[in-house]
Scaffold this motif. Structure first.
Motif, PDB file in Angstrom:
ATOM      1  N   THR A   1       0.809  -1.030  -0.197  1.00  0.00           N
ATOM      2  CA  THR A   1      -0.072  -0.136   0.004  1.00  0.00           C
ATOM      3  C   THR A   1       0.998   1.295   0.071  1.00  0.00           C
ATOM      4  OG1 THR A   1      -1.525  -1.354   1.047  1.00  0.00           O
ATOM      5  CG2 THR A   1      -2.131   1.402   1.018  1.00  0.00           C
ATOM      6  N   ASN A   2       1.787   1.421   1.043  1.00  0.00           N
ATOM      7  CA  ASN A   2       3.209   2.662   1.059  1.00  0.00           C
ATOM      8  C   ASN A   2       3.819   2.225  -0.581  1.00  0.00           C
ATOM      9  OD1 ASN A   2       2.913   3.969   3.960  1.00  0.00           O
ATOM     10  ND2 ASN A   2       2.934   1.778   3.769  1.00  0.00           N
ATOM     11  N   ASP A   3       3.941   1.578  -0.901  1.00  0.00           N
ATOM     12  CA  ASP A   3       4.261   1.630  -2.213  1.00  0.00           C
ATOM     13  C   ASP A   3       4.217   2.163  -3.780  1.00  0.00           C
ATOM     14  OD1 ASP A   3       7.081   0.160  -1.477  1.00  0.00           O
ATOM     15  OD2 ASP A   3       5.947  -1.725  -1.910  1.00  0.00           O
ATOM     16  N   GLY A   4       2.868   1.845  -3.764  1.00  0.00           N
ATOM     17  CA  GLY A   4       1.701   2.433  -4.258  1.00  0.00           C
ATOM     18  C   GLY A   4       1.753   3.835  -4.191  1.00  0.00           C
ATOM     19  N   ALA A   5       1.387   4.444  -2.671  1.00  0.00           N
ATOM     20  CA  ALA A   5       0.806   5.591  -2.617  1.00  0.00           C
ATOM     21  C   ALA A   5       2.256   6.671  -3.092  1.00  0.00           C
ATOM     22  CB  ALA A   5       1.188   5.681  -1.228  1.00  0.00           C
ATOM     23  N   THR A   6       3.728   5.981  -2.688  1.00  0.00           N
ATOM     24  CA  THR A   6       5.198   6.454  -2.733  1.00  0.00           C
ATOM     25  C   THR A   6       4.666   6.867  -4.532  1.00  0.00           C
ATOM     26  OG1 THR A   6       5.334   5.665  -1.330  1.00  0.00           O
ATOM     27  CG2 THR A   6       7.220   6.567  -2.542  1.00  0.00           C
ATOM     28  N   MET A   7       5.199   5.459  -5.277  1.00  0.00           N
ATOM     29  CA  MET A   7       5.484   5.773  -7.287  1.00  0.00           C
ATOM     30  C   MET A   7       4.468   6.777  -7.467  1.00  0.00           C
ATOM     31  SD  MET A   7       7.803   3.845  -7.228  1.00  0.00           S
ATOM     32  CE  MET A   7       8.514   4.282  -5.936  1.00  0.00           C
ATOM     33  N   LYS A   8       2.839   5.921  -7.246  1.00  0.00           N
ATOM     34  CA  LYS A   8       2.459   7.740  -7.893  1.00  0.00           C
ATOM     35  C   LYS A   8       2.684   8.712  -7.503  1.00  0.00           C
ATOM     36  CE  LYS A   8      -1.354   7.930 -10.074  1.00  0.00           C
ATOM     37  NZ  LYS A   8      -1.507   7.987 -11.409  1.00  0.00           N
ATOM     38  N   VAL A   9       2.776   8.900  -6.223  1.00  0.00           N
ATOM     39  CA  VAL A   9       3.004  10.271  -5.874  1.00  0.00           C
ATOM     40  C   VAL A   9       4.091  10.515  -6.476  1.00  0.00           C
ATOM     41  CG1 VAL A   9       4.202  11.993  -4.160  1.00  0.00           C
ATOM     42  CG2 VAL A   9       1.711  11.320  -3.947  1.00  0.00           C
ATOM     43  N   LEU A  10       5.520  10.669  -6.407  1.00  0.00           N
ATOM     44  CA  LEU A  10       7.011  10.589  -7.571  1.00  0.00           C
ATOM     45  C   LEU A  10       6.564  10.406  -8.865  1.00  0.00           C
ATOM     46  CD1 LEU A  10       9.638   8.295  -5.402  1.00  0.00           C
ATOM     47  CD2 LEU A  10       8.684  10.260  -5.520  1.00  0.00           C
ATOM     48  N   SER A  11       5.822   9.715  -9.879  1.00  0.00           N
ATOM     49  CA  SER A  11       5.469   9.733 -10.770  1.00  0.00           C
ATOM     50  C   SER A  11       4.739  11.214 -11.351  1.00  0.00           C
ATOM     51  CB  SER A  11       4.227   8.637 -11.377  1.00  0.00           C
ATOM     52  OG  SER A  11       5.143   6.928 -10.876  1.00  0.00           O
ATOM     53  N   ARG A  12       3.334  11.726 -10.296  1.00  0.00           N
ATOM     54  CA  ARG A  12       3.434  13.069 -10.397  1.00  0.00           C
ATOM     55  C   ARG A  12       4.029  13.888 -10.895  1.00  0.00           C
ATOM     56  NH1 ARG A  12      -2.441  12.369 -10.007  1.00  0.00           N
ATOM     57  NH2 ARG A  12      -3.105  14.880  -9.428  1.00  0.00           N
ATOM     58  N   LEU A  13       4.946  13.999  -9.535  1.00  0.00           N
ATOM     59  CA  LEU A  13       5.836  15.179  -9.201  1.00  0.00           C
ATOM     60  C   LEU A  13       6.798  14.720 -10.381  1.00  0.00           C
ATOM     61  CD1 LEU A  13       5.751  15.071  -5.603  1.00  0.00           C
ATOM     62  CD2 LEU A  13       4.388  17.005  -6.705  1.00  0.00           C
TER      63      LEU A  13
ATOM     64  N   SER B   1      -3.351 -10.155  -1.980  1.00  0.00           N
ATOM     65  CA  SER B   1      -2.937  -8.958  -0.333  1.00  0.00           C
ATOM     66  C   SER B   1      -2.107  -7.478  -1.120  1.00  0.00           C
ATOM     67  CB  SER B   1      -2.617  -9.754   0.796  1.00  0.00           C
ATOM     68  OG  SER B   1      -2.429  -8.996   1.113  1.00  0.00           O
ATOM     69  N   ASP B   2      -1.100  -7.720  -1.901  1.00  0.00           N
ATOM     70  CA  ASP B   2       0.207  -7.402  -2.594  1.00  0.00           C
ATOM     71  C   ASP B   2      -1.473  -6.161  -3.615  1.00  0.00           C
ATOM     72  OD1 ASP B   2       1.723  -8.504  -0.881  1.00  0.00           O
ATOM     73  OD2 ASP B   2       2.409  -9.650  -1.850  1.00  0.00           O
ATOM     74  N   VAL B   3      -1.019  -7.566  -4.444  1.00  0.00           N
ATOM     75  CA  VAL B   3      -1.705  -6.285  -5.473  1.00  0.00           C
ATOM     76  C   VAL B   3      -3.092  -5.517  -5.329  1.00  0.00           C
ATOM     77  CG1 VAL B   3      -3.386  -7.064  -7.984  1.00  0.00           C
ATOM     78  CG2 VAL B   3      -0.893  -8.520  -7.279  1.00  0.00           C
ATOM     79  N   VAL B   4      -3.996  -6.274  -4.547  1.00  0.00           N
ATOM     80  CA  VAL B   4      -4.656  -4.522  -4.204  1.00  0.00           C
ATOM     81  C   VAL B   4      -4.563  -3.667  -3.138  1.00  0.00           C
ATOM     82  CG1 VAL B   4      -6.678  -4.994  -3.010  1.00  0.00           C
ATOM     83  CG2 VAL B   4      -6.646  -6.741  -4.012  1.00  0.00           C
ATOM     84  N   ALA B   5      -3.390  -4.446  -2.230  1.00  0.00           N
ATOM     85  CA  ALA B   5      -3.163  -2.744  -1.819  1.00  0.00           C
ATOM     86  C   ALA B   5      -1.924  -1.963  -2.408  1.00  0.00           C
ATOM     87  CB  ALA B   5      -2.104  -3.857  -1.100  1.00  0.00           C
ATOM     88  N   ASN B   6      -1.352  -2.691  -3.909  1.00  0.00           N
ATOM     89  CA  ASN B   6      -0.864  -1.601  -4.146  1.00  0.00           C
ATOM     90  C   ASN B   6      -1.796  -0.698  -5.325  1.00  0.00           C
ATOM     91  OD1 ASN B   6       1.024  -1.461  -7.174  1.00  0.00           O
ATOM     92  ND2 ASN B   6       1.940  -1.001  -5.480  1.00  0.00           N
ATOM     93  N   ARG B   7      -3.325  -1.442  -5.622  1.00  0.00           N
ATOM     94  CA  ARG B   7      -3.966  -0.432  -6.080  1.00  0.00           C
ATOM     95  C   ARG B   7      -4.583   0.032  -5.091  1.00  0.00           C
ATOM     96  NH1 ARG B   7      -6.440  -5.731  -9.168  1.00  0.00           N
ATOM     97  NH2 ARG B   7      -5.373  -6.098 -11.469  1.00  0.00           N
ATOM     98  N   VAL B   8      -5.010  -0.071  -4.056  1.00  0.00           N
ATOM     99  CA  VAL B   8      -5.013   0.648  -2.761  1.00  0.00           C
ATOM    100  C   VAL B   8      -4.478   1.952  -2.459  1.00  0.00           C
ATOM    101  CG1 VAL B   8      -6.417   1.386  -1.054  1.00  0.00           C
ATOM    102  CG2 VAL B   8      -6.912  -0.402  -1.848  1.00  0.00           C
ATOM    103  N   GLY B   9      -2.991   1.740  -2.578  1.00  0.00           N
ATOM    104  CA  GLY B   9      -1.608   3.101  -2.536  1.00  0.00           C
ATOM    105  C   GLY B   9      -1.685   4.021  -4.195  1.00  0.00           C
ATOM    106  N   THR B  10      -2.000   3.306  -4.818  1.00  0.00           N
ATOM    107  CA  THR B  10      -2.181   4.282  -6.228  1.00  0.00           C
ATOM    108  C   THR B  10      -2.978   5.297  -5.246  1.00  0.00           C
ATOM    109  OG1 THR B  10      -0.744   2.328  -7.780  1.00  0.00           O
ATOM    110  CG2 THR B  10      -1.754   4.216  -9.022  1.00  0.00           C
ATOM    111  N   ARG B  11      -4.085   4.701  -5.436  1.00  0.00           N
ATOM    112  CA  ARG B  11      -5.920   6.088  -5.573  1.00  0.00           C
ATOM    113  C   ARG B  11      -4.717   6.772  -4.470  1.00  0.00           C
ATOM    114  NH1 ARG B  11     -10.636   2.538  -4.810  1.00  0.00           N
ATOM    115  NH2 ARG B  11     -11.555   4.573  -4.868  1.00  0.00           N
ATOM    116  N   ILE B  12      -4.862   5.992  -3.219  1.00  0.00           N
ATOM    117  CA  ILE B  12      -4.186   7.460  -2.248  1.00  0.00           C
ATOM    118  C   ILE B  12      -3.217   8.304  -2.250  1.00  0.00           C
ATOM    119  CG2 ILE B  12      -3.273   7.339  -0.027  1.00  0.00           C
ATOM    120  CD1 ILE B  12      -4.258   4.671   0.815  1.00  0.00           C
ATOM    121  N   GLY B  13      -2.581   7.804  -3.605  1.00  0.00           N
ATOM    122  CA  GLY B  13      -1.881   9.251  -3.606  1.00  0.00           C
ATOM    123  C   GLY B  13      -1.515   9.859  -5.107  1.00  0.00           C
TER     124      GLY B  13
END
Length: 458
Positions: free
Chosen positions: A378-390, A434-446
């Motif tokens: 979840t944290n990985d997805g959030a961080t990658m989305k933020v960094l990609s956007r920035l 558990s990993d795949v769903v978490a990564n998608r949710v983290g991406t949405r948070i980012g």
């Protein structure tokens, strides 16, 4: 010329104790008093001799010249200090650390952009004096947040503060910057009052097929169950982006996930290659500590100034704080058992396609909280989305692991997310879903984070 981040086009806590030691700024000021008086006397004599105030033309030039934005050294310095306090001194669990870094990052960000501008403040609308030192403000904000929540680290925090102020010219700009940084920190402290940290929340689901229970090696109760109920920093509620339940024990998805983790995640006799084992171990380090170092590295390599560095830390810091809260909300809600329990008790799951192995162990020790969904991913997805956007997609993410003693560089968020999802399966501590769903949710948070906060000023 320094390179700036691409601007986004989308627009247990402790009460602060009384100060018993002299404020570190006092020491700095005492050392500078003699020099300041001497400079004043010399300047006064010069004016008398020449008959014209030399600061008149300097003030006019300063008014016409663009404001010089400081570098990001103070941001990097306080990232290191925060890690020393939260990880080394306080020894807080990894998921919880994200919350504390989020507090520091938000306060520092408000202190910096409140003076320098460029981006909208985080849940605040107060501007500091234009002439104030944003470096002093950043240091004061970080110092106050860490001292408020971790008073036992006062000696470390005060020493870091003194070192920061020693790099800033003495005078009104420094004084006003400090005052504004204190104000920015006080605002974050007020925002976080009564947010649920340390609340008496417990995991109370009785053991049953599919339900989590304490596991080897520690057989410890769930770590930080209160994190599931904490008020988020950017989302509206802790369950706002909580996914649906994990796959049923008799489903095709669960059967496939079970077979994969049993075969690929075993400590001995697995089907992993050496490279896959290294990947599983690489991401077994303390993730928030890895992230803080990776952010610092990006800031240094790309020459970000204090404003863009503060934004990078604040956007990733608040997004990952909410990623941890969201993941823990799912863990507490669904309470899915870990692979080590699932494999050892497969004869109780009602699924004829799974078979037990009572001696099975994962590559890495299983942490003390439920499987679904993965907090790491979840944290990985959030961080990658933020960094990609920035960064416009070129994340240049260089991350190191103390577990393997190696460093990896990722230029693609997709490549990074693929590796961390695989790593948690190959480590034997998560089912793939558990990993795949978490990564998608983290991406949405980012994405939510940058859609609603840290946006460029118009």
């Amino acid at each position: 010329m320094a390179h700036h981040l691409a601007k986004d086009q989308h627009g247990s806590s402790a009460a602060p104790g009384p100060r018993t030691a002299p404020h570190p700024r006092t020491t700095v000021r005492v050392r500078r008093t003699t020099a300041r008086v001497r400079r004043t006397l010399v300047l006064g004599l010069t004016v008398l001799a020449l008959g014209a105030p030399p600061w008149a033309s300097q003030a006019a030039d300063a008014h016409l010249a663009p404001r010089a934005v400081p570098g990001a050294g103070v941001i990097d310095d306080w990232s290191r200090t925060a890690v020393d306090v939260v990880q080394t001194d306080a020894k807080r669990p990894g998921a919880e650390q994200f919350l504390w870094y989020g507090f520091v990052d938000a306060a520092v960000y408000n202190a910096v952009v409140g003076i320098e501008g460029r981006y909208a403040e985080y849940k605040w609308d107060v501007r500091g004096p234009r002439h104030a030192s944003s470096e002093a403000a950043a240091a004061a904000a970080a110092h106050r947040i860490l001292l408020t929540y971790f008073p036992a680290s006062q000696a470390r925090v005060d020493a870091a503060y003194t070192a920061s102020l020693a790099k800033i010219p003495d005078g009104k700009a420094e004084d006003d910057g400090v005052a504004f940084g204190e104000k920015a920190a006080a605002h974050i402290v007020r925002l976080r009052e009564g947010d649920g940290r340390g609340a008496p929340v417990t995991f109370d689901k009785p053991p049953a097929p599919g339900v989590w229970r304490p596991t080897l090696p520690a057989n410890a109760p769930m770590v930080d169950p209160w994190l599931a109920k904490v008020r988020p920093m950017v989302l509206d509620s802790s369950d706002q982006l909580r996914p649906g339940p994990p796959p049923a024990l008799t489903s095709t998805t669960y059967t496939k996930d079970f077979a994969e983790v049993k075969a690929m995640g075993a400590r001995t006799g697995s089907g992993r290659t050496d490279a896959q084992t290294e990947t599983g171990r690489f991401f077994g380090d303390v993730l928030p500590v890895q992230f803080q170092a990776a952010y610092r590295g990006y800031v240094e390599r790309h020459g970000l100034d204090i404003v863009d560095a503060a934004r990078l830390f604040a956007a990733t810091g608040t997004a990952t704080a909410d990623a941890s809260i969201t993941a823990w909300n799912a863990k507490l809600t669904y309470g899915q058992w870990r692979p080590i329990t699932a494999v050892r008790l497969a004869d109780t799951d009602g699924n004829p396609a799974t078979s037990p192995d009572p001696d099975w162990l994962p590559l890495l020790d299983t942490p003390a909280y439920p499987d679904y969904m993965s907090g790491h991913c979840t944290n990985d997805g959030a961080t990658m989305k933020v960094l990609s956007r920035l960064t416009g997609g070129d994340i240049d993410f260089r991350i190191s692991s103390a577990v393997t003693g190696t460093t990896r560089t990722y230029t693609s968020a997709a490549d990074y997310n693929r590796d961390v999802i695989n790593a948690r399966v190959w480590a034997g501590i998560h089912f793939r879903t558990s990993d795949v769903v978490a990564n998608r949710v983290g991406t949405r948070i980012g994405a939510w984070t940058l859609d609603h906060f840290f946006r460029p000023l118009k």
